[in-house]
Design an enzyme around this catalytic site. Structure first.
Site, PDB file in Angstrom:
ATOM      1  N   GLY A  15       0.834  -1.210   0.000  1.00 13.39           N
ATOM      2  CA  GLY A  15       0.000   0.000   0.000  1.00 13.39           C
ATOM      3  C   GLY A  15       0.864   1.252   0.000  1.00 13.39           C
ATOM      4  NE  ARG A  76      -2.246  -4.255  -0.967  1.00  7.66           N
ATOM      5  CZ  ARG A  76      -1.829  -3.670   0.145  1.00  7.66           C
ATOM      6  NH1 ARG A  76      -0.784  -4.136   0.779  1.00  7.66           N
ATOM      7  NH2 ARG A  76      -2.458  -2.614   0.633  1.00  7.66           N
ATOM      8  CG  ASP A 107       3.931  -8.132   7.644  1.00  9.80           C
ATOM      9  OD1 ASP A 107       4.936  -8.179   8.357  1.00  9.80           O
ATOM     10  OD2 ASP A 107       3.061  -9.016   7.575  1.00  9.80           O
ATOM     11  CB  THR A 130       2.681   0.370   6.127  1.00  7.62           C
ATOM     12  OG1 THR A 130       1.308   0.193   6.527  1.00  7.62           O
ATOM     13  CG2 THR A 130       3.551   0.053   7.322  1.00  7.62           C
ATOM     14  CG  ASP A 132      -1.966  -0.352   8.296  1.00  8.31           C
ATOM     15  OD1 ASP A 132      -2.742   0.589   8.113  1.00  8.31           O
ATOM     16  OD2 ASP A 132      -2.062  -1.438   7.698  1.00  8.31           O
ATOM     17  CG  ASP A 134       1.171  -2.962  10.616  1.00  7.21           C
ATOM     18  OD1 ASP A 134       1.942  -2.305   9.895  1.00  7.21           O
ATOM     19  OD2 ASP A 134       0.369  -3.788  10.170  1.00  7.21           O
ATOM     20  NE  ARG A 176      -6.184  -5.854   4.977  1.00  5.95           N
ATOM     21  CZ  ARG A 176      -6.152  -5.596   3.665  1.00  5.95           C
ATOM     22  NH1 ARG A 176      -7.276  -5.607   2.980  1.00  5.95           N
ATOM     23  NH2 ARG A 176      -5.025  -5.331   3.055  1.00  5.95           N
TER      24      ARG A 176
END
Ligand code: F6P
Length: 326
Positions: A15, A76, A107, A130, A132, A134, A176
């Protein structure tokens, strides 16, 4: 003995995230300063497989530091998950005499780099890109700060109308598997409640909070919903609230707005530091590690750790967000 690095390829994958352009710029400019050649791979791992690779000079990254998205494009790639795909990717790198790669992504990007470098002797450095936030091994990822600022701005606007009409709003943000965007958007906007992927958020708990709100004559409420939380997306939660408790609400999904836009100053500086350090690290012989920022210092984490270890959300922050919304 590490081979001398003369030609570096850089690509963005997964992303997109605001600040990716600034990171690519930093890689190109740092390499140019040290007389290294840089090649841009267009379209992430797909572009590597298809040989979509072009030389980037320092002027090619002028006027991009302030732009969201990624001028190198991203994807992706399913093909890179196959041995055949990775073999084609290796051939493309060799056709351009690439000595090392800088992979900017999340990731999935790191997983690809980890698998690839186990079979092929091409050093990789990963940069965490990203929204996120994360990724294990870094306090912040490229794009996260911009994304939460976008979400906060949207929430502030929703607050105006929620307050005027005395309404309950469910605002869905991205994430997500991780609740960083949701939790910090909730804290930054004084949300009544936040649904997170990491914890159980029973609807009854929210209903009790809303009853308390109404007792103290607070008639509007903002609730942040991380898309990957266990109770369902914002639309599902709103429907359940109506069916099970006869509570009306409105739903706003901020969605991909969070992925675009001009990167914040924080993201530009973070991206610049990471891109600069990626080139310096390769020159120093580092390989197959992900760079990050921990306690405001550049940190190094093996791809294996960055992929397998989970960055946990701070339980005390969750408690704090609940306390501050009483
Ligand atoms: O990984 C970043 C992210 O924005 C997630 O928060 C979100 O769930 C996902 O990407 C959406 O991906 P796509 O744009 O491919 O649908």
């Amino acid at each position: 003995m590490n081979k001398e690095i003369k030609r570096i390829a850089v690509f963005t994958s997964g992303g997109d995230a605001p600040g990716m352009n600034a990171a690519v710029r930093a890689v190109v400019r740092t390499a140019a300063y040290y007389n290294l050649h840089v090649y841009g791979i267009y379209g992430g791992y797909e572009g590597m497989i298809n040989g979509n690779i072009k030389r980037l000079e320092k002027g090619d990254v002028a006027n991009i530091i302030q732009h969201g998205g990624t001028f190198l494009k991203t994807a992706r790639s399913l093909e890179f998950k196959t041995e055949e795909g990775r073999a084609l990717a290796y051939d493309s790198l060799m056709a351009h005499d690439i000595d090392a790669c800088v992979a900017i992504g999340g990731d999935g990007t790191y997983t690809g780099a980890n698998v690839f470098t186990q079979s092929y002797d091409v050093p990789f450095i990963g940069l965490p890109g990203t929204i996120d936030n994360d990724i294990y091994g870094t306090d912040f990822t490229i794009g996260y700060d911009t994304a939460i600022n976008t979400a906060v701005e949207a929430m502030d606007k929703i607050r105006d109308t929620a307050h005027s009409h005395n309404r309950l709003f469910f605002v869905e943000v991205m994430g997500r598997h991780a609740g960083y965007i949701a939790l910090n958007t909730g804290i930054g906007t004084g949300a009544r409640y936040t649904f997170l992927p990491e914890v159980d958020n029973p609807l009854e708990h929210l209903v009790q909070l809303l009853q308390k709100s109404s007792k103290r004559n607070k008639l509007f409420n903002l609730v942040v919903v991380a898309e990957g939380n266990k109770s369902g997306d914002a639309m599902t939660i709103a429907q359940k609230m109506k069916e099970e408790y006869d509570i009306d609400s409105k739903v706003t999904i901020i969605g991909h707005l969070q992925r675009g836009g001009s990167p914040t100053a924080f993201d530009r500086v973070l991206s610049s530091r990471l891109g600069y350090s990626a080139v310096k690290s390769l020159m120093e012989g580092k390989q197959n590690v992900a760079l990050g920022l921990v306690d405001n210092k550049i940190s190094f984490t093996t791809f294996a750790d960055a992929i397998s270890k989970k960055k946990t959300i701070d339980a005390d922050l969750i408690k704090m967000s609940e306390i501050l919304s009483i």
